[in-house]
Motif scaffolding. Structure first.
Motif, short mmCIF file in Angstrom:
data_model
loop_
_atom_site.label_atom_id
_atom_site.label_comp_id
_atom_site.label_asym_id
_atom_site.label_seq_id
_atom_site.Cartn_x
_atom_site.Cartn_y
_atom_site.Cartn_z
N GLY A 39 38.59 -8.62 72.86
CA GLY A 39 37.49 -7.68 72.82
C GLY A 39 37.73 -6.56 71.81
N ASP A 68 30.01 -5.87 65.48
CA ASP A 68 29.22 -5.03 66.37
C ASP A 68 27.73 -5.24 66.13
OD1 ASP A 68 29.10 -2.99 68.47
OD2 ASP A 68 28.19 -1.77 66.89
N ASP A 73 29.38 -4.90 70.87
CA ASP A 73 30.46 -4.63 71.84
C ASP A 73 31.40 -3.50 71.44
OD1 ASP A 73 31.60 -6.15 69.78
OD2 ASP A 73 32.81 -7.38 71.13
#
Length: 105
Positions: A39, A68, A73
């Motif tokens: 992540g 992004d 995220d």
């Protein structure tokens, strides 16, 4: 895929960060792979010149922005620092990241 809730990434081909809670990656591919597996980081400290790697810290900054834009995220509290000794690289990374963060507001 194991998502780490929050981490700080240090991108540099040879130096080490101060403090112990960093994920250290040495090149563009390792940085991309780590983000894909764990992540988006909450903080990135960028070096620009990554040894013999043709891809730079600036390339990674652009990749983070594209990710992004595609996935949305990036953490709301994301921040960065450029510790590179390359003045052009510092300017490029700062410009790209600051412009994008301003755009996101």
């Amino acid at each position: 895929m194991e998502l780490i809730v929050s981490y700080r990434m240090f991108l540099d081909d040879e130096r080490y960060p101060i403090g112990g809670d960093w994920v250290i990656v040495r090149n563009f591919a390792a940085a991309v792979n780590y983000v894909c597996q764990h992540g988006f980081p909450r903080f990135v400290s960028f070096d620009n010149d990554l040894g013999n790697d043709l891809q730079t810290g600036y390339d990674f900054a652009k990749w983070l922005i594209e990710r992004d834009l595609d996935m949305g995220d990036m953490p709301d509290d994301f921040d960065f620092y450029v510790h590179s000794q390359n003045p052009v690289g510092v300017k490029n990374i700062n410009s790209a990241m600051r412009s994008y963060l301003h755009f996101k507001k």
